[in-house]
Design an enzyme around this catalytic site. Structure first.
Site, PDB file in Angstrom:
ATOM      1  N   HIS A 184     -11.137  34.144   5.964  1.00 26.98           N
ATOM      2  CA  HIS A 184     -10.580  34.976   4.896  1.00 26.98           C
ATOM      3  C   HIS A 184     -10.125  34.101   3.739  1.00 26.98           C
ATOM      4  O   HIS A 184      -9.534  33.048   3.938  1.00 26.98           O
ATOM      5  CB  HIS A 184      -9.384  35.778   5.426  1.00 26.98           C
ATOM      6  N   ASP A 231      -1.776  49.207   5.071  1.00 26.52           N
ATOM      7  CA  ASP A 231      -2.039  48.177   4.054  1.00 26.52           C
ATOM      8  C   ASP A 231      -2.791  48.774   2.875  1.00 26.52           C
ATOM      9  O   ASP A 231      -2.532  48.430   1.718  1.00 26.52           O
ATOM     10  CB  ASP A 231      -2.824  47.009   4.659  1.00 26.52           C
ATOM     11  N   ARG A 259       1.417  48.319  -4.465  1.00 23.46           N
ATOM     12  CA  ARG A 259       1.875  47.007  -4.966  1.00 23.46           C
ATOM     13  C   ARG A 259       1.143  46.641  -6.247  1.00 23.46           C
ATOM     14  O   ARG A 259       1.715  46.065  -7.165  1.00 23.46           O
ATOM     15  CB  ARG A 259       1.642  45.930  -3.894  1.00 23.46           C
ATOM     16  N   SER A 261      -0.065  41.650   4.699  1.00 21.20           N
ATOM     17  CA  SER A 261      -1.236  42.417   4.282  1.00 21.20           C
ATOM     18  C   SER A 261      -2.514  41.760   4.830  1.00 21.20           C
ATOM     19  O   SER A 261      -3.360  42.416   5.444  1.00 21.20           O
ATOM     20  CB  SER A 261      -1.259  42.476   2.754  1.00 21.20           C
ATOM     21  N   LYS A 316      -4.759  42.898   8.642  1.00 19.27           N
ATOM     22  CA  LYS A 316      -6.193  43.237   8.617  1.00 19.27           C
ATOM     23  C   LYS A 316      -6.978  42.307   9.538  1.00 19.27           C
ATOM     24  O   LYS A 316      -7.865  42.720  10.260  1.00 19.27           O
ATOM     25  CB  LYS A 316      -6.750  43.126   7.191  1.00 19.27           C
TER      26      LYS A 316
HETATM   27  N1  URA Z   1      -5.226  39.902  -0.316  1.00 26.91           N
HETATM   28  C1  URA Z   1      -4.778  40.877   0.517  1.00 26.91           C
HETATM   29  O1  URA Z   1      -5.521  41.396   1.333  1.00 26.91           O
HETATM   30  N2  URA Z   1      -3.510  41.257   0.402  1.00 26.91           N
HETATM   31  C2  URA Z   1      -2.649  40.715  -0.485  1.00 26.91           C
HETATM   32  O2  URA Z   1      -1.498  41.112  -0.517  1.00 26.91           O
HETATM   33  C3  URA Z   1      -3.113  39.708  -1.341  1.00 26.91           C
HETATM   34  C4  URA Z   1      -4.426  39.315  -1.227  1.00 26.91           C
END
Ligand code: URA
Length: 435
Positions: free
Chosen positions: A82, A161, A168, A183, A187
């Site tokens: 990621h 999220d 956000r 966040s 995931k």
């Molecule tokens: N990427 C994400 O998935 N969440 C965030 O809060 C910032 C970057």
């Protein structure tokens, strides 16, 4: 329990309990807590911060706010990757086929771009015919058959999220360590891999501009991952200038293909080999990341990575001929060259400005609902440290709208910092945490 008490507690600097965090996440996901109260709590968290315990609990509550993926049916150690988000970051398109070619099963869920950052799903959709939606059984079957599958995030995974990130994004509460860490990690944990490699960006084009902040984010995400029983490693990498030379969906896929052909820009090639090396090591093929990198390089040089990309594209319905014929990608009708107004050395290229310029071309979204132009974007001809003469081409901007092209052009010209003196180039991989 009521939401107003939670907001006041956090506003006054208190720590939320596990039950309070669950009350908030479950209530907001179910639509019982309104946006205005959720936004107030987010802003209180933004200013008062969360401690480690709260961040762990927030991650866990979000991880289980919807479905989780069970990858037990896929053979081998599944390794996910990621990036915290950047400009020109097409490494997944290179790293995933390289790691898969080295025997690491890749069962990956990716996101779309928002704001000045891009997303892998949009890039893959620039390949004519490519499908990023798939039934779960077909997803697992594909990984067992060819070693790699990438799908878009479904609505049922971490719905908390999805709602919170959108909120956000419009309430100035993105750049908070606990909110970003929870966040991303909710995931990643819901997606079911056994190990996770995080590329934590720092610099102008990243959420965390300072290296110390990026390291703190990397540390806490590694701790969250390890506490959940997953090997987790974070590389802290440069995002002060765009990664590689191409920014924009089809342009980035072309650059990824070029990289797998051994002709990619040096930074994108180096970072891809570094990340693939870590993945191959976490996947148990070798003992050290250095050995992993050697295998990744061999997969690049032998063409095994490119072949893996070809079978991956074909299996997900894409036109694999794009690998040999870039004209099959969507093409912009307009292009404009940005020329240097003075000679000297490129002292820096503001990644955020290039990201915004790319958004202006139509390649990126301003809101989640926006359509994007898959052909649009920017190709840089100079990178930080390069010498440039007056009148030389710094970048080419692609779009299909005159108005968009004009907006993007100004932003691209502003992004280049040229000076008479040559300054040092930014270090690409600053640190690797969690090994
Ligand atoms: N990427 C994400 O998935 N969440 C965030 O809060 C910032 C970057």
């Amino acid at each position: 329990m009521n939401m107003n008490d939670l907001i006041v507690k956090k506003r006054d600097g208190g720590a939320l309990s596990k039950d309070e965090i669950r009350y908030f996440i479950n209530g907001y996901t179910e639509g019982e807590i309104p946006d205005y109260q959720a936004a107030a709590l987010l802003m209180a968290i933004f200013f008062r911060k969360m401690d480690k315990f709260e961040t762990f609990e927030l991650t866990d509550a979000m991880r289980y706010s919807g479905d989780t993926i069970d990858l037990a049916g896929v053979r081998g150690i599944k390794v996910d990757k990621h990036s915290t988000g950047g400009v020109g970051d097409k490494t997944t398109l290179i790293v995933a086929p390289l790691a898969a070619a080295c025997g690491i099963p890749i069962a990956k869920m990716s996101g779309r771009g928002l704001g000045f950052t891009g997303g892998t799903v949009d890039k893959l959709e620039a390949i004519p015919g490519f499908r990023t939606a798939m039934e779960p059984e077909d997803f697992l079957q594909q990984v067992n058959d060819i070693g790699i599958a990438v799908i878009g995030q479904t609505a049922h995974i971490t719905p908390a999220d999805k709602k919170l990130y959108a909120l956000r994004d419009v309430t100035g509460t993105v750049e908070n360590l606990s909110l970003i860490a929870s966040s991303i990690m909710s995931k990643k944990l819901a997606a079911g891999s056994d190990a996770i490699v995080l590329d934590v960006k720092c610099g102008r084009g990243a959420f965390m501009e300072e290296q110390a902040e990026a390291e703190a984010l990397g540390e806490i995400m590694c701790e969250i991952g390890r506490a959940a029983g997953k090997k987790t490693v974070a590389a802290i990498t440069d995002m002060s200038q765009p990664l590689g030379k191409a920014v924009g969906n089809s342009l980035e896929v072309i650059e990824a293909i070029e990289t797998l052909k051994g002709r990619g820009p040096s930074d994108i090639t180096a970072l891809s080999l570094c990340l693939a090396g870590i993945m191959i090591c976490l996947g148990g093929r070798v003992k050290t990341t250095a050995e992993g990198k050697i295998l990744a390089r061999q997969a690049l040089e032998s063409g095994a990575g490119l072949n893996k990309l070809r079978s991956f594209i074909a299996r997900q319905g894409g036109d694999e001929r794009v690998i040999d014929d870039y004209e099959l990608f969507p093409q912009s009708s307009l292009r404009r060259e940005i020329l240097a107004r003075e000679g000297g050395f490129i002292n820096g290229i503001d990644a955020r400005a290039i990201g915004l310029a790319s958004q202006h071309t139509g390649a990126g979204r301003r809101t989640k609902e926006d359509d994007i132009d898959l052909s649009a974007g920017i190709v840089l001809h100079k990178k930080t440290g390069d010498k440039v003469s007056k009148g030389e081409c710094l970048a080419t901007v692609f779009s299909s709208s005159q108005g968009r092209l004009a907006d993007a052009e100004k932003e691209v010209a502003r992004a280049f910092d040229i000076s008479k003196e040559k300054k040092g180039e930014p270090k690409l991989v600053k640190k690797v945490l969690g090994l």
